[in-house]
Scaffold this motif. Structure first.
Motif, PDB file in Angstrom:
ATOM      1  N   ASP A 212     -82.030 -39.770 -85.402  1.00 49.91           N
ATOM      2  CA  ASP A 212     -80.770 -40.213 -84.808  1.00 49.91           C
ATOM      3  C   ASP A 212     -80.063 -39.135 -84.003  1.00 49.91           C
ATOM      4  N   LEU A 213     -80.682 -37.971 -83.830  1.00 53.71           N
ATOM      5  CA  LEU A 213     -80.157 -37.001 -82.878  1.00 53.71           C
ATOM      6  C   LEU A 213     -80.411 -37.490 -81.453  1.00 53.71           C
ATOM      7  N   LEU A 214     -81.527 -38.184 -81.257  1.00 50.22           N
ATOM      8  CA  LEU A 214     -81.875 -38.768 -79.954  1.00 50.22           C
ATOM      9  C   LEU A 214     -82.534 -40.124 -80.214  1.00 50.22           C
ATOM     10  N   PRO A 215     -81.737 -41.167 -80.405  1.00 50.63           N
ATOM     11  CA  PRO A 215     -82.318 -42.458 -80.789  1.00 50.63           C
ATOM     12  C   PRO A 215     -83.129 -43.144 -79.699  1.00 50.63           C
ATOM     13  N   THR A 216     -82.693 -43.068 -78.430  1.00 53.48           N
ATOM     14  CA  THR A 216     -83.408 -43.738 -77.346  1.00 53.48           C
ATOM     15  C   THR A 216     -83.421 -42.854 -76.104  1.00 53.48           C
ATOM     16  N   VAL A 217     -84.225 -43.266 -75.122  1.00 53.58           N
ATOM     17  CA  VAL A 217     -84.261 -42.573 -73.835  1.00 53.58           C
ATOM     18  C   VAL A 217     -82.870 -42.518 -73.215  1.00 53.58           C
ATOM     19  N   GLY A 218     -82.111 -43.582 -73.396  1.00 55.64           N
ATOM     20  CA  GLY A 218     -80.784 -43.649 -72.803  1.00 55.64           C
ATOM     21  C   GLY A 218     -79.805 -42.635 -73.337  1.00 55.64           C
ATOM     22  N   HIS A 219     -80.137 -41.968 -74.435  1.00 58.59           N
ATOM     23  CA  HIS A 219     -79.221 -41.008 -75.060  1.00 58.59           C
ATOM     24  C   HIS A 219     -79.481 -39.557 -74.650  1.00 58.59           C
ATOM     25  N   ILE A 220     -80.330 -39.325 -73.650  1.00 61.90           N
ATOM     26  CA  ILE A 220     -80.636 -37.949 -73.273  1.00 61.90           C
ATOM     27  C   ILE A 220     -79.416 -37.188 -72.734  1.00 61.90           C
ATOM     28  N   PRO A 221     -78.612 -37.736 -71.814  1.00 56.06           N
ATOM     29  CA  PRO A 221     -77.445 -36.963 -71.348  1.00 56.06           C
ATOM     30  C   PRO A 221     -76.534 -36.566 -72.515  1.00 56.06           C
ATOM     31  N   LEU A 222     -76.047 -35.364 -72.501  1.00 57.04           N
ATOM     32  CA  LEU A 222     -75.332 -34.818 -73.654  1.00 57.04           C
ATOM     33  C   LEU A 222     -74.156 -35.666 -74.126  1.00 57.04           C
ATOM     34  N   PRO A 223     -73.299 -36.207 -73.232  1.00 59.08           N
ATOM     35  CA  PRO A 223     -72.141 -36.967 -73.735  1.00 59.08           C
ATOM     36  C   PRO A 223     -72.505 -38.318 -74.357  1.00 59.08           C
ATOM     37  N   TYR A 224     -73.749 -38.735 -74.231  1.00 59.20           N
ATOM     38  CA  TYR A 224     -74.152 -40.044 -74.731  1.00 59.20           C
ATOM     39  C   TYR A 224     -74.433 -39.932 -76.232  1.00 59.20           C
ATOM     40  N   VAL A 225     -73.377 -39.986 -77.001  1.00 56.63           N
ATOM     41  CA  VAL A 225     -73.421 -39.789 -78.451  1.00 56.63           C
ATOM     42  C   VAL A 225     -72.997 -41.079 -79.134  1.00 56.63           C
ATOM     43  N   MET A 226     -73.692 -41.448 -80.172  1.00 58.01           N
ATOM     44  CA  MET A 226     -73.397 -42.695 -80.869  1.00 58.01           C
ATOM     45  C   MET A 226     -72.017 -42.697 -81.518  1.00 58.01           C
ATOM     46  N   GLY A 227     -71.407 -43.866 -81.532  1.00 61.96           N
ATOM     47  CA  GLY A 227     -70.146 -44.029 -82.249  1.00 61.96           C
ATOM     48  C   GLY A 227     -70.314 -43.898 -83.745  1.00 61.96           C
ATOM     49  N   TYR A 228     -71.557 -43.964 -84.233  1.00 65.87           N
ATOM     50  CA  TYR A 228     -71.835 -43.832 -85.664  1.00 65.87           C
ATOM     51  C   TYR A 228     -71.773 -42.380 -86.145  1.00 65.87           C
ATOM     52  N   ASP A 229     -71.843 -41.427 -85.232  1.00 66.24           N
ATOM     53  CA  ASP A 229     -71.916 -40.020 -85.640  1.00 66.24           C
ATOM     54  C   ASP A 229     -70.610 -39.569 -86.288  1.00 66.24           C
ATOM     55  N   THR A 230     -70.725 -38.831 -87.380  1.00 68.35           N
ATOM     56  CA  THR A 230     -69.534 -38.383 -88.102  1.00 68.35           C
ATOM     57  C   THR A 230     -68.853 -37.205 -87.410  1.00 68.35           C
ATOM     58  N   ARG A 231     -69.635 -36.391 -86.681  1.00 70.58           N
ATOM     59  CA  ARG A 231     -69.090 -35.208 -86.005  1.00 70.58           C
ATOM     60  C   ARG A 231     -69.651 -35.172 -84.582  1.00 70.58           C
TER      61      ARG A 231
END
Length: 286
Positions: A212-231
């Motif tokens: 879950d550090l990088l769930p999909t290809v779409g999450h490569i850009p740094l600001p693309y962070v899941m709303g599920y992340d605690t920090r």
């Protein structure tokens, strides 16, 4: 060593939750949403055959939850751990070790099954040791309100009660060289406390399972962070460090949650680390 891709089942999640503050008009290009704003999510596991050891990385969502529970996640496709293992000539009883990146239900749910008469639980991999780390175990068994719905008692406590639970020590540095399971581990605390990302030397390649550090290809850009992340700010720093190592060293990233892209490489660009190539797992894990 041999590596295998194990498909444990697909589901759907809210695209907005998966991309946090990133607008839909942007993330919808890489992860198109349906009419309910849901995007396709995979639960792709990594199986490591190394000498006498058969190590399964994560276990997917499993099948023991209620119909109401699964109704929230819109399961699709016909994948299962059992069928995928069988395809490669293995049975759940062959697994010697289960390495859990973290204990959220979509990563650990398949670790525990109902017993025959559904009065209790039994380990899905009865001959396996189950590996997590003590910090994350304490975090999961005494959950904060934000993550409580992701840490389900029936997925976790039966492992401890069975005597199969084992801990991997966290070192002072980010990488644990040659863990008890024979590979390096990158520890990441942004998504949840002490998520563990395995990094393997495989023939002439390095393969990482970023979970879950990088769930999909779409999450490569740094600001693309899941709303599920605690920090989320910590995820930014961890992802930047991880992706820089991946780009500098041409790592192959085996994506667990991308339903349509199995393995990728990344490269350094003027805009930061970006996608280089997409590969089929069958072409890389040979």
């Amino acid at each position: 060593m041999n590596l295998y891709s194990i498909e444990s089942g697909n589901f759907k999640l809210d695209g907005g939750a998966m991309f946090g503050v990133v607008p839909k008009v942007i993330w919808n290009k890489t992860n198109p949403a349906d009419s309910n704003n849901l995007i396709d999510i995979g639960a792709r596991l990594l199986l490591i055959e190394d000498g006498n050891r058969l190590i399964l990385v994560d276990t997917g969502m499993g099948n023991k939850q209620s119909e109401k529970f699964f109704g929230y996640y819109y399961l699709w496709g016909d994948h299962s751990i059992e069928k995928s293992l069988k395809k490669h000539g293995f049975h759940p009883d062959d697994i010697t070790d289960v390495f859990l990146t973290h204990l959220h239900f979509d990563h650990v749910g398949g670790a525990v099954n109902w017993n025959t008469d559904r009065t209790g639980y039994t380990n899905a991999f009865k001959n396996a040791k189950y590996w997590t780390n003590e910090n994350h175990w304490q975090w999961a068994t005494n959950p904060n309100v934000r993550e409580k719905a992701s840490f389900l008692t029936e997925n976790i406590i039966p492992i401890q009660e069975s005597g199969a639970l084992h801990f991997i020590d966290r070192p002072d540095t980010d990488l644990l060289k040659q863990s008890d399971l024979g590979f390096d581990i990158f520890f990441a605390d942004g998504h949840t406390e002490k998520q563990m990302i395995p990094i393997l030397k495989y023939k002439d390649k390095t393969i990482a399972y970023p979970a879950d550090l990088l769930p999909t290809v779409g999450h490569i850009p740094l600001p693309y962070v899941m709303g599920y992340d605690t920090r989320p700010l910590l995820t930014l720093a961890e992802k930047e460090k991880f992706l820089k190592m991946a780009a500098d060293n041409n790592w192959y990233l085996f994506l667990g949650h991308d339903a349509h892209n199995e393995v990728i490489t990344v490269q350094n660009t003027e805009k930061g680390v970006r996608l280089k190539e997409i590969h089929r797992a069958a072409d890389i894990l040979i």
